[in-house]
Design an enzyme around this catalytic site. Structure first.
Site, PDB file in Angstrom:
ATOM      1  N   LYS A  42       0.825  -1.216   0.000  1.00 29.89           N
ATOM      2  CA  LYS A  42       0.000   0.000   0.000  1.00 29.89           C
ATOM      3  C   LYS A  42       0.857   1.264   0.000  1.00 29.89           C
ATOM      4  O   LYS A  42       0.488   2.260  -0.612  1.00 29.89           O
ATOM      5  CB  LYS A  42      -0.968   0.013   1.183  1.00 29.89           C
ATOM      6  CG  LYS A  42      -1.877  -1.202   1.195  1.00 29.89           C
ATOM      7  CD  LYS A  42      -3.302  -0.876   1.497  1.00 29.89           C
ATOM      8  CE  LYS A  42      -4.136  -2.146   1.499  1.00 29.89           C
ATOM      9  NZ  LYS A  42      -5.200  -2.233   0.571  1.00 29.89           N
ATOM     10  N   LYS A  87      -4.335  -9.901  -6.664  1.00 27.59           N
ATOM     11  CA  LYS A  87      -5.475 -10.223  -5.791  1.00 27.59           C
ATOM     12  C   LYS A  87      -6.700  -9.392  -6.177  1.00 27.59           C
ATOM     13  O   LYS A  87      -6.551  -8.221  -6.516  1.00 27.59           O
ATOM     14  CB  LYS A  87      -5.074  -9.905  -4.340  1.00 27.59           C
ATOM     15  CG  LYS A  87      -6.021 -10.434  -3.295  1.00 27.59           C
ATOM     16  CD  LYS A  87      -5.683  -9.909  -1.896  1.00 27.59           C
ATOM     17  CE  LYS A  87      -6.366  -8.594  -1.599  1.00 27.59           C
ATOM     18  NZ  LYS A  87      -6.632  -8.308  -0.193  1.00 27.59           N
ATOM     19  N   LYS A 137     -10.771  -4.659  -3.086  1.00 29.56           N
ATOM     20  CA  LYS A 137     -11.787  -3.615  -3.224  1.00 29.56           C
ATOM     21  C   LYS A 137     -11.189  -2.224  -3.395  1.00 29.56           C
ATOM     22  O   LYS A 137     -11.836  -1.341  -3.928  1.00 29.56           O
ATOM     23  CB  LYS A 137     -12.796  -3.665  -2.074  1.00 29.56           C
ATOM     24  CG  LYS A 137     -12.238  -3.424  -0.692  1.00 29.56           C
ATOM     25  CD  LYS A 137     -13.388  -3.468   0.308  1.00 29.56           C
ATOM     26  CE  LYS A 137     -13.077  -4.262   1.544  1.00 29.56           C
ATOM     27  NZ  LYS A 137     -12.016  -3.716   2.393  1.00 29.56           N
TER      28      LYS A 137
END
Ligand code: ATP
Ligand code: LTN
Length: 333
Positions: free
Chosen positions: A114, A198, A201
């Site tokens: 991230k 992956k 969302k």
């Protein structure tokens, strides 16, 4: 009477829920409530670790409660609550943050993934310290098992390390060592447009959203990236696209990957296979979406959250008090 073991998990309301969240987490949660004392919450404080629109965060939080209920969580069996409603989470976080090492946090894969996408100067401390809050979430409830998908097991491992560290440091069994439990099939559903990534969302390319129109879902599956060849075989390295679709089919049919392969033996057209996968996903999501809509209209969500916050606070505050005492904070009656 023997005390039941405890299961605890959460989803952070960072984006619209995906089929990956459904298979890896949501549908697993309700399997625990009959045999475990179960706590399922919304990690709304965790959702603040990356920039998020306040109105979206608020409405998405409510949505996820409706999804929890639609997936079969029964508020009479499972304590359903918001992380931000139980202040003990933030309080234990501010104690435990002193016992977790910077080196440990910088090795977390989720942080590396991230933070890589951000400007180095603008990485929030909360993103770095994310696991400390998650450790607090888990340890507050003396949790035995944590049902999660593949990507979260590293955080649960760190939770065990910290529980052990605290127990050693204070020479008592202050915390239980929790164990991550992954679904046997479907712990890591991949993106339909890039099966090396992956389904996530917050990075929604190639996602199937639980709220998607059923026709859109069919289209997305029919145009999923596949591989060369024409056999329906599970081979993650050489056939990642087919393996991902096979995993989705197997998991939603409650069968093993091997049985799903057998089921498609003799099928040589990817189109025919994809149609079967789309039919299966729609068969599962159609009634699920219906329930979700009914729950949102029924107006029961606030009551569920109120009750859940009370039950959770009671247990969490007991642990917090014990920790405060143990580390030497003065408790006055
Ligand atoms: P974000 O993209 O914001 O990091 P996410 O989609 O990865 O979010 P989380 O809130 O981190 O979702 O995860 C909720 C639960 O769903 C976790 O238990 C996680 O392991 C599981 N999960 C998330 N994505 C998948 C996936 N693609 N396959 C299986 N399980 C998943
Ligand atoms: N980090 C998790 C969400 C989460 C969680 C937890 C899961 C926050 N606290 C405690 C299990 C137990 C995620 O990204 N899915």
């Amino acid at each position: 009477m023997e005390e039941r073991k405890r299961a605890l998990s959460a989803i952070k309301p960072t984006g619209n829920l995906t089929l990956g969240n459904y298979i890896g987490a949501l549908r697993e949660f309700s399997k625990f409530q009959d045999n475990y004392e179960t706590f399922i919450f919304i990690a709304d404080l965790h959702a603040l670790t990356l920039p998020i629109d306040p109105a979206f965060l608020r409405s998405n939080t409510k949505d996820i409660v409706a999804f929890y209920l639609a997936a079969g969580l029964d508020p009479n069996k499972t304590t359903i609550f918001l992380q931000s409603d139980v202040s003990a989470h933030a309080e234990l976080n501010s104690i435990l943050i002193n016992y977790v090492y910077m080196g440990e946090l910088s090795r977390m894969t989720q942080f590396k993934d991230k933070s890589q996408k951000l400007n180095k100067e603008a990485i929030g401390v909360g993103l770095f310290a994310y696991p400390v809050l998650m450790i607090s979430d888990i340890l507050l409830y003396n949790t035995d098992v944590v049902p999660v998908g593949d990507d979260q097991t590293q955080h649960v491992e760190l939770t065990r390390d910290i529980a052990h560290r605290m127990n050693e440091r204070y020479k008592k069994e202050l915390f239980k060592l929790p164990q991550a439990i992954k679904p046997s099939v479907g712990a890591r559903i991949m993106s339909l447009s890039d099966p090396s990534k992956k389904m996530s969302k917050s990075d929604p390319k190639g996602d199937i959203f639980l709220k998607d129109d059923l026709n859109v879902i069919r289209k997305k599956i029919m145009s999923a990236v596949t591989d060369t060849g024409h056999e329906i075989k599970y081979d993650q390295e050489n056939k990642p696209g087919i393996s991902n679709l096979l995993t989705i089919y197997a998991s939603l049919s409650n069968m093993s990957i091997q049985d799903a392969e057998k089921h498609f033996e003799g099928v040589t057209q990817y189109g025919e296979f994809k149609k079967a996968v789309a039919d299966k996903v729609i068969e599962v999501l159609e009634p699920f979406q219906q329930k979700y809509k009914e729950i949102l209209q029924s107006g029961i969500i606030d009551k569920v959250l109120d009750d859940g916050a009370k039950k959770a606070s009671y247990i969490a505050n007991k642990t917090l008090r014990k920790v405060k005492k143990t580390v030497g904070l003065y408790i006055h009656e």
